[in-house]
Scaffold this active site. Structure first.
Site, PDB file in Angstrom:
ATOM      1  N   ASN A   9      -0.068 -12.911   1.946  1.00  0.00           N
ATOM      2  CA  ASN A   9       0.606 -11.698   2.419  1.00  0.00           C
ATOM      3  C   ASN A   9      -0.208 -11.192   3.604  1.00  0.00           C
ATOM      4  OD1 ASN A   9       1.726  -9.198   2.848  1.00  0.00           O
ATOM      5  ND2 ASN A   9       0.943  -8.279   0.941  1.00  0.00           N
ATOM      6  N   TRP A  10       0.292 -11.463   4.794  1.00  0.00           N
ATOM      7  CA  TRP A  10      -0.487 -11.123   5.987  1.00  0.00           C
ATOM      8  C   TRP A  10      -0.473  -9.632   6.296  1.00  0.00           C
ATOM      9  CZ3 TRP A  10       0.558 -15.333  10.323  1.00  0.00           C
ATOM     10  CH2 TRP A  10       0.158 -16.583   9.842  1.00  0.00           C
ATOM     11  N   LYS A  11       0.446  -8.896   5.666  1.00  0.00           N
ATOM     12  CA  LYS A  11       0.575  -7.448   5.926  1.00  0.00           C
ATOM     13  C   LYS A  11       0.781  -7.202   7.420  1.00  0.00           C
ATOM     14  CE  LYS A  11      -2.081  -6.668   1.785  1.00  0.00           C
ATOM     15  NZ  LYS A  11      -2.962  -5.806   1.019  1.00  0.00           N
ATOM     16  N   HIS A  94       5.996  -4.159  -2.639  1.00  0.00           N
ATOM     17  CA  HIS A  94       4.534  -4.161  -2.575  1.00  0.00           C
ATOM     18  C   HIS A  94       4.026  -2.729  -2.726  1.00  0.00           C
ATOM     19  CE1 HIS A  94       0.472  -4.485  -1.016  1.00  0.00           C
ATOM     20  NE2 HIS A  94       0.544  -5.750  -1.368  1.00  0.00           N
ATOM     21  N   GLU A  96       1.903  -1.082  -1.202  1.00  0.00           N
ATOM     22  CA  GLU A  96       1.785  -0.331   0.059  1.00  0.00           C
ATOM     23  C   GLU A  96       3.134   0.215   0.492  1.00  0.00           C
ATOM     24  OE1 GLU A  96      -0.223  -3.481   2.082  1.00  0.00           O
ATOM     25  OE2 GLU A  96      -1.937  -3.175   0.751  1.00  0.00           O
ATOM     26  N   GLU A 164      -0.031  -6.944  -9.321  1.00  0.00           N
ATOM     27  CA  GLU A 164      -1.126  -6.515  -8.460  1.00  0.00           C
ATOM     28  C   GLU A 164      -1.601  -5.119  -8.870  1.00  0.00           C
ATOM     29  OE1 GLU A 164      -0.872  -8.790  -4.433  1.00  0.00           O
ATOM     30  OE2 GLU A 164       0.260  -6.948  -4.276  1.00  0.00           O
ATOM     31  N   GLY A 170      -7.379  -5.037  -1.791  1.00  0.00           N
ATOM     32  CA  GLY A 170      -8.179  -4.766  -0.600  1.00  0.00           C
ATOM     33  C   GLY A 170      -9.479  -4.031  -0.892  1.00  0.00           C
ATOM     34  N   SER A 210      -7.569  -8.809  -4.298  1.00  0.00           N
ATOM     35  CA  SER A 210      -8.904  -9.346  -4.011  1.00  0.00           C
ATOM     36  C   SER A 210      -9.126 -10.737  -4.596  1.00  0.00           C
ATOM     37  CB  SER A 210      -9.987  -8.370  -4.482  1.00  0.00           C
ATOM     38  OG  SER A 210      -9.858  -7.124  -3.803  1.00  0.00           O
ATOM     39  N   GLY A 231      -3.981 -11.263   0.051  1.00  0.00           N
ATOM     40  CA  GLY A 231      -3.980 -10.449   1.268  1.00  0.00           C
ATOM     41  C   GLY A 231      -5.080 -10.879   2.215  1.00  0.00           C
ATOM     42  N   GLY A 232      -6.204 -10.174   2.172  1.00  0.00           N
ATOM     43  CA  GLY A 232      -7.310 -10.396   3.101  1.00  0.00           C
ATOM     44  C   GLY A 232      -7.712 -11.859   3.283  1.00  0.00           C
TER      45      GLY A 232
HETATM   46  P1  PGA Z   1      -5.886  -8.383  -1.144  1.00  0.00           P
HETATM   47  O1  PGA Z   1      -4.312  -7.999  -1.057  1.00  0.00           O
HETATM   48  O2  PGA Z   1      -5.931  -9.839  -1.499  1.00  0.00           O
HETATM   49  O3  PGA Z   1      -6.412  -8.110   0.232  1.00  0.00           O
HETATM   50  O4  PGA Z   1      -6.480  -7.528  -2.184  1.00  0.00           O
HETATM   51  C1  PGA Z   1      -3.390  -8.514  -1.961  1.00  0.00           C
HETATM   52  C2  PGA Z   1      -2.034  -7.908  -1.687  1.00  0.00           C
HETATM   53  O5  PGA Z   1      -1.969  -6.714  -1.378  1.00  0.00           O
HETATM   54  O6  PGA Z   1      -1.002  -8.595  -1.771  1.00  0.00           O
END
Ligand code: PGA
Length: 248
Positions: A9-11, A94, A96, A164, A170, A210, A231-232
């Site tokens: 997930n590149w956001k 998601h 966010e 999640e 994050g 994470s 994500g990251g």
């Molecule tokens: P993260 O993000 O791996 O940076 O914690 C995961 C996500 O939000 O899908």
């Protein structure tokens, strides 16, 4: 019986040019991977990434989809638009989106139905906040997200669920593998009770929050965890590939 699925997930990261570089680096690293590999990228990167992944086993995903077919919905992107590019997966709900953009279980339900009706595969995100967890409300929150988010849906063949915990996204804090497995077990039982045993058995449920090369193996070894939403660590080809290839 369930094939693991690891999705990046590149956001809101990577311009189209940077996206091309990342895919070029990633392609050879995941050429022999066993899990299904997906990259969910910003809308502006989709055409470039669709082209860049050609000849690889990488699947293309977007980070959202509109619930309407077309019309006066400024800023939204329709399923038809995504399909034309070759998008296969869409992340829906998601945390966010829920936290900053007013996404609710009801809009998650509408988007999920629209994705399915158009042959897109939704990756539906659920998860509790730290406050909800500390107050012992995790299961209640998840149950509500599942019942309302999947209300009226009977065919789960194309659905993936991503668990999640919001406090792990994050932050560098990961749920322990045991904890994540237990909570995902609860999600599976809730699906079983409400949508049937066959659905629950076949449904792929990822862990997200994470996940890194250093903890992927332990998490994926758990019985209920069928992959990850990353994500990251998805922003670096080597890290993402190390998660995809966690068995090697
Ligand atoms: P993260 O993000 O791996 O940076 O914690 C995961 C996500 O939000 O899908």
């Amino acid at each position: 019986m369930r094939k693991n699925i690891v999705a990046g997930n590149w956001k809101m990261n990577k311009t189209a040019k940077e996206a091309e570089e990342l895919i070029t680096a990633l392609k050879p690293l995941v050429a022999k991977s066993k899990p299904e590999v997906v990259v969910c990228v910003p809308y502006t990167d989709l055409w470039t990434v669709a082209e860049a992944i050609k000849g690889s086993k990488i699947h293309l995903g977007a980070e959202n989809v509109a619930w309407a077919d077309k019309g006066a919905f400024t800023g939204e992107i329709s399923a038809e638009m995504l399909k034309e590019i070759g998008v296969e997966y869409v992340i829906i709900g998601h945390s966010e989106r829920r936290q900053y953009f007013g996404e609710t279980n009801e809009t998650v339900n509408k988007r999920t139905k629209q994705a399915l009706a158009n042959g897109l595969k939704p990756i539906v995100c659920v998860g509790e906040t730290l406050e909800e967890r500390e107050k012992g409300r995790t299961n209640r929150v998840l149950k509500k997200q599942i019942l309302e988010g999947f209300e009226g849906i009977t065919d789960f063949t194309n659905i993936v669920v991503a668990y999640e915990p919001v406090w792990a996204i994050g932050t560098g804090k990961t749920a322990t593998a045991e904890d994540a497995n237990k909570t995902i077990g609860y999600i599976r039982r809730t699906i079983k009770t409400n949508f049937g045993e066959e659905v629950a058995k076949a449904l792929r449920i990822q862990y997200g929050g994470s996940m890194k090369p250093g903890n992927a193996k332990e998490l994926m070894a758990e019985r209920n965890i069928d992959g990850g939403l990353i994500g990251g660590a998805a922003l670096k080809a080597e890290d993402f590939a190390a998660i995809v290839n966690y068995k090697d």
